[in-house]
Write a protein that holds these residues in place. Structure first.
Motif, PDB file in Angstrom:
ATOM      1  N   PRO A   1      28.136 -42.473  -0.158  1.00 29.98           N
ATOM      2  CA  PRO A   1      28.428 -41.053   0.759  1.00 29.98           C
ATOM      3  C   PRO A   1      27.100 -40.163  -0.529  1.00 29.98           C
ATOM      4  O   PRO A   1      27.112 -40.174  -1.312  1.00 29.98           O
ATOM      5  CB  PRO A   1      29.528 -40.460   0.705  1.00 29.98           C
ATOM      6  CG  PRO A   1      30.565 -41.731   0.492  1.00 29.98           C
ATOM      7  CD  PRO A   1      29.665 -42.717  -0.569  1.00 29.98           C
TER       8      PRO A   1
ATOM      9  N   LEU B   1      30.795 -37.963   6.998  1.00 28.88           N
ATOM     10  CA  LEU B   1      32.088 -37.887   6.576  1.00 28.88           C
ATOM     11  C   LEU B   1      32.594 -36.275   6.431  1.00 28.88           C
ATOM     12  O   LEU B   1      31.782 -35.826   5.622  1.00 28.88           O
ATOM     13  CB  LEU B   1      32.273 -38.501   5.599  1.00 28.88           C
ATOM     14  CG  LEU B   1      32.007 -40.035   5.688  1.00 28.88           C
ATOM     15  CD1 LEU B   1      32.209 -40.838   4.101  1.00 28.88           C
ATOM     16  CD2 LEU B   1      33.175 -40.864   6.302  1.00 28.88           C
TER      17      LEU B   1
ATOM     18  N   GLN C   1      26.463 -41.001   5.109  1.00 34.15           N
ATOM     19  CA  GLN C   1      26.543 -42.312   4.602  1.00 34.15           C
ATOM     20  C   GLN C   1      25.911 -43.347   5.444  1.00 34.15           C
ATOM     21  O   GLN C   1      26.320 -43.522   6.605  1.00 34.15           O
ATOM     22  CB  GLN C   1      28.166 -42.474   4.411  1.00 34.15           C
ATOM     23  CG  GLN C   1      28.293 -44.093   3.577  1.00 34.15           C
ATOM     24  CD  GLN C   1      29.663 -44.327   3.430  1.00 34.15           C
ATOM     25  OE1 GLN C   1      30.569 -44.264   3.870  1.00 34.15           O
ATOM     26  NE2 GLN C   1      29.724 -45.284   2.422  1.00 34.15           N
TER      27      GLN C   1
ATOM     28  N   TYR D   1      29.580 -35.238   4.248  1.00 31.25           N
ATOM     29  CA  TYR D   1      28.624 -36.319   3.365  1.00 31.25           C
ATOM     30  C   TYR D   1      27.853 -37.202   4.442  1.00 31.25           C
ATOM     31  O   TYR D   1      28.457 -37.310   5.760  1.00 31.25           O
ATOM     32  CB  TYR D   1      29.615 -36.999   2.494  1.00 31.25           C
ATOM     33  CG  TYR D   1      30.006 -36.437   1.382  1.00 31.25           C
ATOM     34  CD1 TYR D   1      31.053 -35.727   1.187  1.00 31.25           C
ATOM     35  CD2 TYR D   1      29.395 -36.653   0.242  1.00 31.25           C
ATOM     36  CE1 TYR D   1      31.448 -35.089   0.157  1.00 31.25           C
ATOM     37  CE2 TYR D   1      29.726 -36.254  -1.170  1.00 31.25           C
ATOM     38  CZ  TYR D   1      30.901 -35.287  -1.067  1.00 31.25           C
ATOM     39  OH  TYR D   1      31.266 -34.884  -2.198  1.00 31.25           O
TER      40      TYR D   1
ATOM     41  N   LEU E   1      26.018 -35.934  -0.346  1.00 28.89           N
ATOM     42  CA  LEU E   1      26.662 -34.714  -0.174  1.00 28.89           C
ATOM     43  C   LEU E   1      25.352 -34.206   0.546  1.00 28.89           C
ATOM     44  O   LEU E   1      24.143 -33.900   0.173  1.00 28.89           O
ATOM     45  CB  LEU E   1      26.742 -33.981  -1.266  1.00 28.89           C
ATOM     46  CG  LEU E   1      27.219 -32.642  -1.118  1.00 28.89           C
ATOM     47  CD1 LEU E   1      28.477 -32.456  -0.367  1.00 28.89           C
ATOM     48  CD2 LEU E   1      27.456 -31.770  -2.554  1.00 28.89           C
TER      49      LEU E   1
END
Lengths: 109, 113
Positions: A44, A88, A38, A36, A46
């Motif tokens: 977030p 992430l 952000q 992800y 995808l």
């Protein structure tokens, strides 16, 4: 030991270069893996999912998975200033996502 | 296609009060997940609902609860608010239960004073 580990960064990458992000996880039973992006103050987004060993390419992004080594990576080719964000790594464990702390990427002109 | 929506965007409460956060999943998605993103603590899984049932729960006290309605929308309730509950609460949805891709809403910023 954290369940999902990432280098916190910041990772400074010149514009046009390749950014390489790494992630390790502890649950050997995990079957699905996600990256992800952000941006500061946002939720977030995808950008990649990967379910089997090997590489998966989508545009400038390539995800790599090695279940034996419990390792997931993300390559960002031709990095752009708009790629500056926190990335992430997420591992699905019994339906819930376990997140790493994130790697901050800064693309410098 | 509309994404996951959450309301309210911001919520300010006093310690000891109750907060209710709402989420509408992407059309066709039946699973809803709640996460907490507190400063310095990263994203933590709270709850997972599918077909109206609670499927999994993270390491949070019972004062964090929720439900899923027949139209698959969901509500997160936080009772007896504490200062450390201040965080961004994110809702995500997926079109199938289990290991599939989860898409996040914009979040609700809860501030407890």
């Amino acid at each position: 030991q954290k369940e999902v580990e990432q280098n916190s960064g910041p990772l400074s990458v010149p514009e046009g270069a390749i950014a390489s992000l790494n992630c390790t996880y502890s649950d050997r039973g995990s079957q699905s893996f996600f990256w992800y992006r952000q941006y500061s103050g946002k939720s977030p987004e995808l950008i990649m999912s990967i379910y089997s060993n090997g590489d998966k390419e989508d545009g400038r992004f390539t995800a790599q998975l090695n279940k034996a080594s419990q390792y997931v990576s993300l390559l960002i080719r031709d990095s752009q200033p708009s790629d500056s964000a926190t990335y992430l790594c997420a591992v699905n464990s019994w339906g819930k996502l376990q997140f790493g702390a994130g790697t901050q990427v800064v693309v410098t002109p | 296609e509309a994404g996951v929506t959450q309301s309210p965007t911001h919520l300010i409460k006093t310690r000891g009060q109750q907060a209710t956060l709402r989420c509408s999943p992407i059309s066709g998605h039946t699973s809803v997940y709640w996460y907490q993103q507190a400063l310095g603590l990263g994203l933590q899984f709270l709850l997972w609902y599918d077909e109206g049932e609670e499927r999994n729960r993270g390491n949070f006290p019972p004062r964090f609860s929720g439900r899923q309605f027949p139209n698959y929308s969901s509500e997160l309730n936080v009772n007896a608010l504490e200062l450390e509950d201040s965080a961004l609460y994110l809702c995500a949805s997926s079109h199938e239960t289990g290991a599939h891709e989860q898409y996040f809403g914009p979040g609700t910023r809860l501030t407890v004073t």
